[in-house]
Motif scaffolding. Structure first.
Motif, PDB file in Angstrom:
ATOM      1  N   HIS A   6       0.839  -1.203   0.000  1.00 38.10           N
ATOM      2  CA  HIS A   6       0.000   0.000   0.000  1.00 38.10           C
ATOM      3  C   HIS A   6       0.872   1.250   0.000  1.00 38.10           C
ATOM      4  O   HIS A   6       0.618   2.205  -0.735  1.00 38.10           O
ATOM      5  CB  HIS A   6      -0.910   0.013   1.236  1.00 38.10           C
ATOM      6  CG  HIS A   6      -2.061  -0.934   1.164  1.00 38.10           C
ATOM      7  ND1 HIS A   6      -3.010  -0.893   0.173  1.00 38.10           N
ATOM      8  CD2 HIS A   6      -2.430  -1.964   1.973  1.00 38.10           C
ATOM      9  CE1 HIS A   6      -3.915  -1.843   0.376  1.00 38.10           C
ATOM     10  NE2 HIS A   6      -3.578  -2.512   1.459  1.00 38.10           N
ATOM     11  N   HIS A  31      -6.082   2.141  -1.709  1.00 39.34           N
ATOM     12  CA  HIS A  31      -6.051   1.104  -0.676  1.00 39.34           C
ATOM     13  C   HIS A  31      -7.178   0.094  -0.896  1.00 39.34           C
ATOM     14  O   HIS A  31      -6.961  -1.114  -0.882  1.00 39.34           O
ATOM     15  CB  HIS A  31      -6.168   1.732   0.719  1.00 39.34           C
ATOM     16  CG  HIS A  31      -6.077   0.703   1.801  1.00 39.34           C
ATOM     17  ND1 HIS A  31      -4.934   0.507   2.518  1.00 39.34           N
ATOM     18  CD2 HIS A  31      -6.974  -0.202   2.256  1.00 39.34           C
ATOM     19  CE1 HIS A  31      -5.125  -0.487   3.364  1.00 39.34           C
ATOM     20  NE2 HIS A  31      -6.370  -0.917   3.241  1.00 39.34           N
ATOM     21  N   ASP A  35      -7.041  -3.845  -2.031  1.00 40.12           N
ATOM     22  CA  ASP A  35      -7.616  -4.876  -1.157  1.00 40.12           C
ATOM     23  C   ASP A  35      -8.629  -5.757  -1.885  1.00 40.12           C
ATOM     24  O   ASP A  35      -8.969  -6.832  -1.407  1.00 40.12           O
ATOM     25  CB  ASP A  35      -8.267  -4.241   0.077  1.00 40.12           C
ATOM     26  CG  ASP A  35      -7.259  -3.991   1.193  1.00 40.12           C
ATOM     27  OD1 ASP A  35      -6.087  -4.385   1.039  1.00 40.12           O
ATOM     28  OD2 ASP A  35      -7.652  -3.410   2.219  1.00 40.12           O
ATOM     29  N   ASP A  88      -5.701   0.697   6.997  1.00 41.98           N
ATOM     30  CA  ASP A  88      -5.352  -0.492   7.787  1.00 41.98           C
ATOM     31  C   ASP A  88      -5.019  -0.151   9.241  1.00 41.98           C
ATOM     32  O   ASP A  88      -4.875  -1.070  10.057  1.00 41.98           O
ATOM     33  CB  ASP A  88      -4.184  -1.253   7.155  1.00 41.98           C
ATOM     34  CG  ASP A  88      -4.639  -2.155   6.016  1.00 41.98           C
ATOM     35  OD1 ASP A  88      -5.864  -2.374   5.880  1.00 41.98           O
ATOM     36  OD2 ASP A  88      -3.771  -2.633   5.277  1.00 41.98           O
ATOM     37  N   TRP A  91      -7.337  -1.781  11.529  1.00 37.47           N
ATOM     38  CA  TRP A  91      -7.080  -3.206  11.824  1.00 37.47           C
ATOM     39  C   TRP A  91      -6.020  -3.335  12.906  1.00 37.47           C
ATOM     40  O   TRP A  91      -6.127  -4.204  13.776  1.00 37.47           O
ATOM     41  CB  TRP A  91      -6.623  -3.968  10.590  1.00 37.47           C
ATOM     42  CG  TRP A  91      -7.611  -4.048   9.469  1.00 37.47           C
ATOM     43  CD1 TRP A  91      -7.337  -3.879   8.154  1.00 37.47           C
ATOM     44  CD2 TRP A  91      -9.015  -4.333   9.535  1.00 37.47           C
ATOM     45  NE1 TRP A  91      -8.482  -4.040   7.411  1.00 37.47           N
ATOM     46  CE2 TRP A  91      -9.515  -4.316   8.227  1.00 37.47           C
ATOM     47  CE3 TRP A  91      -9.902  -4.578  10.581  1.00 37.47           C
ATOM     48  CZ2 TRP A  91     -10.849  -4.549   7.934  1.00 37.47           C
ATOM     49  CZ3 TRP A  91     -11.234  -4.810  10.300  1.00 37.47           C
ATOM     50  CH2 TRP A  91     -11.691  -4.794   8.985  1.00 37.47           C
ATOM     51  N   HIS A 116     -14.600  -2.713   4.531  1.00 41.66           N
ATOM     52  CA  HIS A 116     -13.177  -2.994   4.335  1.00 41.66           C
ATOM     53  C   HIS A 116     -12.914  -4.506   4.388  1.00 41.66           C
ATOM     54  O   HIS A 116     -12.110  -5.031   3.618  1.00 41.66           O
ATOM     55  CB  HIS A 116     -12.390  -2.253   5.421  1.00 41.66           C
ATOM     56  CG  HIS A 116     -10.919  -2.145   5.173  1.00 41.66           C
ATOM     57  ND1 HIS A 116     -10.102  -1.428   5.992  1.00 41.66           N
ATOM     58  CD2 HIS A 116     -10.103  -2.670   4.244  1.00 41.66           C
ATOM     59  CE1 HIS A 116      -8.862  -1.506   5.558  1.00 41.66           C
ATOM     60  NE2 HIS A 116      -8.834  -2.260   4.498  1.00 41.66           N
ATOM     61  N   GLN A 120     -12.366  -7.883   0.708  1.00 45.04           N
ATOM     62  CA  GLN A 120     -11.156  -8.714   0.653  1.00 45.04           C
ATOM     63  C   GLN A 120     -11.495 -10.185   0.436  1.00 45.04           C
ATOM     64  O   GLN A 120     -10.970 -11.059   1.099  1.00 45.04           O
ATOM     65  CB  GLN A 120     -10.332  -8.508   1.926  1.00 45.04           C
ATOM     66  CG  GLN A 120     -10.018  -7.042   2.127  1.00 45.04           C
ATOM     67  CD  GLN A 120      -8.942  -6.787   3.131  1.00 45.04           C
ATOM     68  OE1 GLN A 120      -7.913  -7.425   3.119  1.00 45.04           O
ATOM     69  NE2 GLN A 120      -9.189  -5.830   4.001  1.00 45.04           N
TER      70      GLN A 120
HETATM   71 ZN    ZN Z   1      -6.839  -2.844   3.941  1.00 41.35          ZN
END
Ligand code: ZN
Length: 147
Positions: A6, A31, A35, A88, A91, A116, A120
């Protein structure tokens, strides 16, 4: 995608666009696009040694990149890289403070984190090969155009 991929993509976007008013939202948008591509990831409860290797390598490369950007005072490139990996951070916050370093199962997600996580769908162990190819390509482009 890994934080390094990223960040490298954000550096390329910042270099290509030049204007932070335009490249910051573009880098954040990149981003979510990255993903959606096949990439590395193992879910809670399925994480094996490969996750530790990838996360350790990713953290090392990010620290190395940060040192390089500070040493060369490439602040706009740093901004583009940070913008690209910033989604991120949620996360990382969840992993450290809510999941207690991965020892607790993930809890409920807010709408942004749900979106998000849901994009993925192509995350897998085999995605590590895509990560490595992206890393090589993006690092090469950065060496040619960013630094
Ligand atoms: Zn991400």
């Amino acid at each position: 995608m890994t934080g390094t991929n990223h960040a490298l993509t954000g550096a390329l976007i910042a270099t290509a666009i030049g204007n932070p008013i335009v490249f910051v939202p573009a880098a954040i948008g990149s981003h979510f696009v990255l993903d959606m591509l096949p990439h590395f990831g193992e879910k809670y409860g399925q994480r094996k040694k490969l996750t530790k290797i990838v996360w350790t390598a990713d953290a090392g490369l990010l620290v190395g990149g940060l040192i390089l950007l500070v040493a060369t005072q490439n602040w706009l490139i740093a901004l583009g890289s940070f913008a690209a990996l910033s989604p991120d951070l949620a996360w990382i916050f969840r992993f450290v403070f809510i999941e207690k370093w991965g020892t607790l199962p993930p809890g409920n997600l807010n709408r942004l984190n749900s979106f998000h996580a849901n994009i993925q769908k192509l995350e897998s162990r085999e995605g590590v090969f895509v990560e490595v190819l992206w890393l090589i390509g993006a690092a090469y482009l950065c060496s040619q155009y960013v630094l």
